[in-house]
Motif scaffolding. Structure first.
Motif, mmCIF file in Angstrom:
data_model
loop_
_atom_site.group_PDB
_atom_site.id
_atom_site.type_symbol
_atom_site.label_atom_id
_atom_site.label_comp_id
_atom_site.label_asym_id
_atom_site.label_seq_id
_atom_site.Cartn_x
_atom_site.Cartn_y
_atom_site.Cartn_z
ATOM 1 N N ASP A 179 -34.684 7.651 39.152
ATOM 2 C CA ASP A 179 -35.144 8.458 40.280
ATOM 3 C C ASP A 179 -34.833 7.793 41.616
ATOM 4 O OD1 ASP A 179 -36.092 10.107 38.381
ATOM 5 O OD2 ASP A 179 -38.174 10.118 39.075
ATOM 6 N N SER A 180 -35.168 6.523 41.730
ATOM 7 C CA SER A 180 -34.927 5.902 43.028
ATOM 8 C C SER A 180 -33.429 5.754 43.255
ATOM 9 C CB SER A 180 -35.659 4.568 43.173
ATOM 10 O OG SER A 180 -35.358 3.711 42.122
ATOM 11 N N GLU A 185 -31.237 7.902 42.326
ATOM 12 C CA GLU A 185 -30.730 9.206 42.758
ATOM 13 C C GLU A 185 -31.135 9.490 44.198
ATOM 14 O OE1 GLU A 185 -31.292 12.256 39.876
ATOM 15 O OE2 GLU A 185 -30.528 13.802 41.212
ATOM 16 N N ILE A 186 -32.304 9.026 44.577
ATOM 17 C CA ILE A 186 -32.789 9.295 45.928
ATOM 18 C C ILE A 186 -32.093 8.409 46.951
ATOM 19 C CG2 ILE A 186 -34.843 9.247 47.403
ATOM 20 C CD1 ILE A 186 -36.455 9.800 44.729
ATOM 21 N N SER A 227 -28.025 11.962 49.851
ATOM 22 C CA SER A 227 -29.435 12.027 49.461
ATOM 23 C C SER A 227 -30.291 11.231 50.428
ATOM 24 C CB SER A 227 -29.626 11.453 48.050
ATOM 25 O OG SER A 227 -28.835 12.154 47.141
ATOM 26 N N THR A 228 -29.839 10.019 50.723
ATOM 27 C CA THR A 228 -30.602 9.158 51.620
ATOM 28 C C THR A 228 -30.734 9.804 52.994
ATOM 29 O OG1 THR A 228 -29.434 7.412 50.466
ATOM 30 C CG2 THR A 228 -30.847 6.745 52.236
ATOM 31 N N LEU A 260 -33.260 12.613 52.980
ATOM 32 C CA LEU A 260 -34.603 12.047 53.023
ATOM 33 C C LEU A 260 -34.945 11.582 54.440
ATOM 34 C CD1 LEU A 260 -37.014 11.281 51.197
ATOM 35 C CD2 LEU A 260 -36.006 8.999 51.017
ATOM 36 N N ARG A 303 -28.696 18.764 46.779
ATOM 37 C CA ARG A 303 -29.631 17.664 47.036
ATOM 38 C C ARG A 303 -31.070 18.181 47.181
ATOM 39 N NH1 ARG A 303 -25.157 15.982 46.280
ATOM 40 N NH2 ARG A 303 -24.399 13.911 46.864
ATOM 41 N N PHE A 328 -34.220 17.154 44.879
ATOM 42 C CA PHE A 328 -35.418 16.542 45.456
ATOM 43 C C PHE A 328 -36.677 17.312 45.066
ATOM 44 C CE2 PHE A 328 -33.962 13.624 49.176
ATOM 45 C CZ PHE A 328 -33.246 12.865 48.270
ATOM 46 N N VAL A 378 -40.001 15.006 45.115
ATOM 47 C CA VAL A 378 -39.945 14.361 46.424
ATOM 48 C C VAL A 378 -40.225 15.401 47.513
ATOM 49 C CG1 VAL A 378 -38.356 13.240 48.059
ATOM 50 C CG2 VAL A 378 -38.381 12.546 45.656
ATOM 51 N N GLY A 424 -42.694 11.655 47.873
ATOM 52 C CA GLY A 424 -41.633 11.551 48.866
ATOM 53 C C GLY A 424 -42.076 10.756 50.089
ATOM 54 N N PHE A 475 -41.873 7.031 50.163
ATOM 55 C CA PHE A 475 -40.587 6.398 50.453
ATOM 56 C C PHE A 475 -40.506 5.910 51.891
ATOM 57 C CE2 PHE A 475 -37.080 5.541 47.895
ATOM 58 C CZ PHE A 475 -37.224 6.244 46.721
#
Ligand SMILES: [Zn+2]
Ligand SMILES: [Zn+2]
Length: 309
Positions: free
Chosen positions: A186-187, A189-190, A196-197, A200, A227, A231, A236, A250, A253
């Protein structure tokens, strides 16, 4: 030429042209939003891997991808090469001060995984108190614990992330090896992907609608759709009434985001007006994130903790 420069003669690391107009945060996202980069850094910190062969064997990464990532990390001043002798002269990659500074970002990821995933993680020991530390984010000024909800963000007029997702030599690689050290899927992918980053980061800056993200990131609609869908699946974001809102998972993060922003704005050159000012509302101080130990309340410093690997 490593080895012949005097310390004072070392030129500032070149900033690759493609990212030069980006805000510091945009550059930070572009550099760090990559699963291989995160894994290379993690092995450097946890296992003290310093050599090309070391990462290749440890990560099972292809030589061409590893070479390109190391080259980027050197160009961004995160590693420097140093010659050493082992029969013939070889080079190893050492974390610079700028690179060493990323330590807290990796601990923040560890901390998120610990709180929000089920997987077993290497325990983090705070040497000062001798106990296992569950790092938590606090304000460097008032030392109170903080979350995204305690902050206010003011953006400079040019604080944009557009163009973060520039093409990079990327292969849909090998299913990630889920080992003890790695990161949880998961992290990964995020965080392990520039888009993705960036999605976010945009959410932390207040993007809620599809169009907000699009305007913020200049992202292709198909990529954005993908994306956002992931999420939501990862818990997230929560989608309701056409708005994507960060869930608690989410929002948590934020501690990773806080260190990324703080590192990028301190270390990376950026055009005037592209800065982001995050303040801790209760005390009014500019964001200076620190990690505290749940066991003793002390500040976690790089040299005073270790992971049991
Ligand atoms: Zn504060
Ligand atoms: Zn402690």
């Amino acid at each position: 030429m490593p080895g012949v420069q005097t310390p004072t003669a070392v030129a500032a690391p070149e900033t690759p042209e493609s990212t030069v107009e980006l805000s510091a945060i945009g550059q930070g996202l572009a550099i760090l939003g990559d699963r291989w980069v995160l894994l290379i850094l993690q092995r450097a910190f946890l296992l003290h891997v310093r050599t090309f062969a070391g990462w290749r064997d440890e990560l099972g990464i292809s030589e061409s991808v590893l070479a390109s990532r190391l080259k980027e990390l050197v160009a961004h001043g995160i590693f420097e090469t140093a010659a050493y002798r082992n029969g013939r002269t070889r080079y190893e990659y050492r974390l610079t001060d700028r690179g060493l500074d990323l330590w807290s970002l990796l601990v923040a990821i560890h901390s998120w995984e610990r709180d929000w995933t089920e997987r077993p993680l290497p325990p983090l020991i705070h040497d000062n108190c001798g106990r296992e530390a569950h790092a938590y984010l606090a304000c460097g000024e008032c030392r109170e614990g903080m979350t995204a909800r305690d902050t206010r963000t003011v953006r400079g007029p040019l604080a944009t992330f557009a163009r973060v997702g520039l093409p990079r030599q990327h292969r849909r690689t090998l299913a990630s090896r889920t080992d003890f050290l790695g990161y949880c899927p998961d992290s990964m992918e995020i965080l392990g992907d520039r888009w993705s980053t960036s999605v976010l980061a945009a959410a932390f800056l207040g993007a809620h609608r599809f169009g907000d993200f699009q305007a913020e990131l200049g992202i292709a609609p198909s990529v954005l759709t993908d994306r956002l869908r992931r999420f939501v699946e990862l818990g997230v974001f929560q989608l309701s009434g056409g708005l994507y809102r960060l869930t608690d998972r989410g929002l948590a993060f934020f501690k990773v985001f806080a260190f990324l922003v703080s590192w990028a704005q301190r270390e990376l050159p950026a055009p005037a007006g592209s800065e982001l000012t995050i303040t801790h509302r209760p005390c009014g101080a500019a964001l200076a994130p620190i990690l505290l130990c749940t066991a003793c309340g002390g500040t976690l410093e790089r040299r005073e903790v270790h992971f049991i690997t």
